[in-house]
Design a protein around this motif. Structure first.
Motif, PDB file in Angstrom:
ATOM      1  N   SER A 182      -5.902  -0.170   3.181  1.00 32.30           N
ATOM      2  CA  SER A 182      -6.225   1.270   3.107  1.00 32.30           C
ATOM      3  C   SER A 182      -5.560   2.047   4.243  1.00 32.30           C
ATOM      4  O   SER A 182      -5.244   3.222   4.097  1.00 32.30           O
ATOM      5  CB  SER A 182      -7.738   1.488   3.144  1.00 32.30           C
ATOM      6  OG  SER A 182      -8.240   1.259   4.445  1.00 32.30           O
TER       7      SER A 182
ATOM      8  N   SER B  58      -2.499   3.414   2.956  1.00 31.84           N
ATOM      9  CA  SER B  58      -2.518   4.078   1.651  1.00 31.84           C
ATOM     10  C   SER B  58      -2.602   5.593   1.812  1.00 31.84           C
ATOM     11  O   SER B  58      -3.356   6.081   2.655  1.00 31.84           O
ATOM     12  CB  SER B  58      -3.717   3.577   0.832  1.00 31.84           C
ATOM     13  OG  SER B  58      -3.843   4.352  -0.335  1.00 31.84           O
TER      14      SER B  58
ATOM     15  N   SER C 203       0.356   3.524  -3.411  1.00 26.67           N
ATOM     16  CA  SER C 203      -0.301   4.819  -3.236  1.00 26.67           C
ATOM     17  C   SER C 203       0.613   5.973  -3.660  1.00 26.67           C
ATOM     18  O   SER C 203       0.158   7.099  -3.823  1.00 26.67           O
ATOM     19  CB  SER C 203      -0.821   4.994  -1.811  1.00 26.67           C
ATOM     20  OG  SER C 203       0.223   4.914  -0.874  1.00 26.67           O
TER      21      SER C 203
ATOM     22  N   ALA D  14       0.832  -1.210   0.000  1.00 29.63           N
ATOM     23  CA  ALA D  14       0.000   0.000   0.000  1.00 29.63           C
ATOM     24  C   ALA D  14       0.865   1.257   0.000  1.00 29.63           C
ATOM     25  O   ALA D  14       0.559   2.229  -0.700  1.00 29.63           O
ATOM     26  CB  ALA D  14      -0.930   0.004   1.210  1.00 29.63           C
TER      27      ALA D  14
END
Ligand code: NCD
Length: 337
Positions: free
Chosen positions: A118, A121, A98, A94
């Motif tokens: 997430s 991220s 990202s 991530a």
């Protein structure tokens, strides 16, 4: 909720106003998804479309939605092709991805893995389905479609009766749909599944707490009378310990033309998140219903584009910026509506 910069992980993030906001933006996206106009509002933006489970509709419609907004798409369709296969964890993946993208969509076989991803991220992450847990964009496109279908029959989602059928235990589309139905008013929700595959208690509780009627059945016919909608699903074979175990349930609950004509009102809307299992042993939604005008399954898939465009427009904060950037489509397009 604040859409700008947010991860979209669960339908629990959405109140009624948020659902209406997605619908409002999705309606504005229809001219683009139906190829009447072109916009380049996301020109230069990059979507990382990371799918670790099979997908036709979700992956390709998220990708096309981003392309239709003028952005670029980078697809990854297997864990083996990433350094996760070399022992890298989701945290590092991530952090890296990202830096390369403006938004990420992820599908993962493990419940909770997209949320875990997430957390590390730097850009918004949209859950494209995590194990048997959630599939929020599917629930939004289902409700957007239901809203259109009910309006076309001078009805509304509020007050409707919906019969939801199949693998309600492992079906993430159904779980997110039931979670999102909670924000509407006065529903009659009929759940039909084998007794081993019922919807989890917390979701039934949530619906009841919001004042909805919830009833359960283990056969289809008694649930169909005066139902505005019947939503079929497939047995989620990949979530069972073995294919043999899944086979025990396959083909038990079927909607075909004969059943529809005998038990449903003539205007009952038929839905399915797809894929429908059309193999002879399964056929939960028979092809003999294809000519029925109430079959909304391909209106659902078409709406997936507009709803996913709306999610991108909202999290990247261009929902009010695209009109001035649009122009008529110059190429030949097929019939859409
Ligand atoms: C669903 C899924 O992946 O959960 N498919 C989809 O995204 N439309 C439903 C399913 O696979 O049965």
């Amino acid at each position: 909720m604040e859409f700008r910069g947010s991860h979209i992980l669960s339908v629990d993030q959405f109140g009624r106003d948020d659902v209406e906001r997605v619908f409002e933006v999705a309606r504005k996206m229809l001219p683009f998804s139906q190829r009447e106009s072109v916009t380049r509002v996301l020109e230069g933006a990059v979507l990382g479309n990371i799918f670790f489970e099979p997908s036709t509709r979700t992956r390709i419609s998220f990708g096309s939605a981003f392309n239709l907004l003028g952005g670029n798409v980078r697809d990854t369709t297997s864990e083996e092709s990433l350094s996760l296969a070399k022992g890298e964890n989701l945290h590092d993946t991530a952090s890296v991805l990202s830096g390369y993208c403006d938004v990420l969509v992820m599908r993962h076989p493990k419940a909770g893995a997209v949320a875990e991803f997430s957390a590390q991220s730097r850009v918004p992450v949209i859950n494209g389905g995590d194990g048997a847990n959630e599939h929020p964009s599917q629930a939004l496109l289902d409700l957007f479609t239901l809203d259109q279908e009910m309006r076309a029959k001078a009805k509304s989602v509020d007050g409707m009766s919906i019969t939801i059928v199949g693998d309600l235990r492992f079906g993430r589309a159904v779980r997110s749909l039931c979670g999102l139905l909670s924000v509407f008013d006065s529903l009659d929700v009929r759940l039909v599944s084998p007794s081993q595959l019922t919807l989890r208690e917390n979701l039934k509780e949530k619906l009841r707490k919001q004042g909805h009627e919830v009833s359960e059945f283990d056969s289809l016919e008694p649930a169909l009378a005066a139902s505005d909608v019947v939503y079929m699903t497939r047995i989620q074979t990949e979530r069972f310990a073995s294919a043999d175990e899944a086979d025990l349930y396959r083909g038990r609950l079927r909607l075909d033309r004969e059943t529809y004509e005998a038990w449903c009102d003539p205007d009952t809307v038929i839905m399915h998140p797809l894929p429908r299992d059309s193999r002879r042993k399964a056929r939960e939604l028979d092809e003999d219903l294809n000519p029925n005008p109430n079959l909304a399954i391909f209106r659902q898939t078409d709406n997936g584009l507009a709803v996913r465009m709306a999610l991108f427009a909202l999290v990247l904060d261009v929902a009010n910026k695209f009109e001035e950037k649009s122009r008529a489509v110059p190429w030949h397009t097929g019939a859409r509506a």
